[in-house]
Design a protein around this motif. Structure first.
Motif, PDB file in Angstrom:
ATOM      1  N   LEU A  24       4.269   0.625   5.615  1.00  0.00           N
ATOM      2  CA  LEU A  24       3.379   1.767   5.405  1.00  0.00           C
ATOM      3  C   LEU A  24       2.690   1.668   4.052  1.00  0.00           C
ATOM      4  N   ARG A  25       3.436   1.190   3.067  1.00  0.00           N
ATOM      5  CA  ARG A  25       2.832   1.002   1.744  1.00  0.00           C
ATOM      6  C   ARG A  25       1.778  -0.097   1.786  1.00  0.00           C
ATOM      7  N   MET A  27      -0.125  -0.796   4.256  1.00  0.00           N
ATOM      8  CA  MET A  27      -1.304  -0.272   4.933  1.00  0.00           C
ATOM      9  C   MET A  27      -2.164   0.605   4.033  1.00  0.00           C
ATOM     10  N   THR A  28      -1.539   1.182   3.006  1.00  0.00           N
ATOM     11  CA  THR A  28      -2.241   2.195   2.222  1.00  0.00           C
ATOM     12  C   THR A  28      -2.536   1.806   0.774  1.00  0.00           C
ATOM     13  N   ASP A  29      -1.901   0.741   0.264  1.00  0.00           N
ATOM     14  CA  ASP A  29      -2.099   0.463  -1.157  1.00  0.00           C
ATOM     15  C   ASP A  29      -3.022  -0.726  -1.436  1.00  0.00           C
ATOM     16  N   GLY A  33      -7.450  -0.952   2.749  1.00  0.00           N
ATOM     17  CA  GLY A  33      -6.739   0.145   3.393  1.00  0.00           C
ATOM     18  C   GLY A  33      -7.127   1.486   2.818  1.00  0.00           C
ATOM     19  N   ARG A  34      -7.225   1.572   1.491  1.00  0.00           N
ATOM     20  CA  ARG A  34      -7.593   2.839   0.865  1.00  0.00           C
ATOM     21  C   ARG A  34      -9.002   3.263   1.257  1.00  0.00           C
ATOM     22  N   LEU A  37      -9.024   4.515   4.914  1.00  0.00           N
ATOM     23  CA  LEU A  37      -8.435   5.839   5.041  1.00  0.00           C
ATOM     24  C   LEU A  37      -9.333   6.903   4.427  1.00  0.00           C
ATOM     25  N   VAL A  80      -7.274  -0.436  10.790  1.00  0.00           N
ATOM     26  CA  VAL A  80      -6.127  -0.390   9.880  1.00  0.00           C
ATOM     27  C   VAL A  80      -4.965  -1.181  10.466  1.00  0.00           C
ATOM     28  N   LEU A 118       1.538   6.686  10.169  1.00  0.00           N
ATOM     29  CA  LEU A 118       0.189   6.886   9.645  1.00  0.00           C
ATOM     30  C   LEU A 118      -0.647   7.704  10.631  1.00  0.00           C
TER      31      LEU A 118
END
Length: 256
Positions: A24-25, A27-29, A33-34, A37, A80, A118
């Motif tokens: 999950l990290r 995917m978002t960091d 990814g950012r 999102l 994503v 997510l």
């Protein structure tokens, strides 16, 4: 002289919960990814505003605002999912990942689980935007309908979000190449839609194999048995088969 026996230290494998947190990290960091999102969040807000200002009064209901807020999730969450798999192979970090977790199936399972988490966040954010839109509609005397969203609709919207991002993961493991997976994901349904518009015989077939057509009923207040059957058929083609083939490929592919 007595020689001490060597001490064997056993390191416990990371749990699925820990792997899901790591995925999950991932995917978002990352920058991509950012940005994705952020675009999804912006699209949710913008489409709620469009519904509030441009839609007919009878369409300014709480469920309609929720449906509008999920358009970005439906379109971009698969990307994503694709990047969650392919980024490691293009940036050659898969070697480190699989060295730490030799069972590659556990890594892929964690990616799917992280995608589901997510998706849940995406639906919660969409529900928040829909609620704010409905509040503004009530305050400006533009709203319609009562303050209720059917429970089955909330569940089906969440299911649609989970399926969307999981299909992306499936395409990622199938192709292991981001541009190829993204192009295939968007081009094939578009071609099917064009064929359905040109050839009348393809119109019925398209409803059974096009993911967009199969997922659309999940954003409505009810879904029939036939629509569930179409969804199951489409997800077998677009999710289960690519995920199974891709998993075999990931397990057998040498990482350099």
């Amino acid at each position: 002289m007595t020689v001490a026996a060597p001490v064997t230290v056993t390191i416990a494998a990371p749990t699925l919960l820990r792997l899901t947190e790591v995925e999950l990290r991932k995917m978002t960091d990352t920058r991509a990814g950012r940005w994705l999102l952020a675009v999804v969040a912006s699209a949710a807000v913008a489409l709620v505003v469009v519904t509030l200002t441009a839609a007919p009064r009878e369409d300014r209901t709480w469920p309609s605002f929720l449906t509008s807020s999920q358009a970005g999730v439906a379109v971009l969450f698969p990307v994503v999912g694709i990047l969650a798999v392919t980024a490691e192979w293009s940036q050659r970090t898969a070697l480190t990942t699989f060295a730490l977790v030799p069972d590659r199936r556990r890594v892929l399972g964690a990616k799917v689980a992280a995608g589901a988490v997510l998706a849940l966040f995406g639906v919660v954010f969409g529900l928040l935007c829909a609620t704010l839109g409905r509040v503004v509609a009530s305050l400006t005397d533009r709203g319609a309908g009562n303050w209720s969203i059917p429970g089955p609709m909330l569940a089906s919207v969440l299911l649609a979000a989970i399926l969307s991002i999981t299909v992306g993961v499936a395409f990622g493991v199938l192709f292991l190449n981001a541009p190829l997976a993204i192009v295939a994901f968007f081009m094939v349904p578009s071609v099917l839609g064009i064929l359905a518009g040109l050839v009348s015989a393809m119109e019925s077939v398209n409803r059974w194999i096009n993911p967009g057509a199969a997922l659309d009923p999940l954003y409505d207040t009810g879904i029939t048995g036939t629509e569930w059957a179409r969804l199951a058929t489409t997800m077998t083609i677009w999710l289960l088969i690519p995920l199974a083939v891709g998993t075999c490929r990931v397990i057998r592919t040498e990482v350099h």
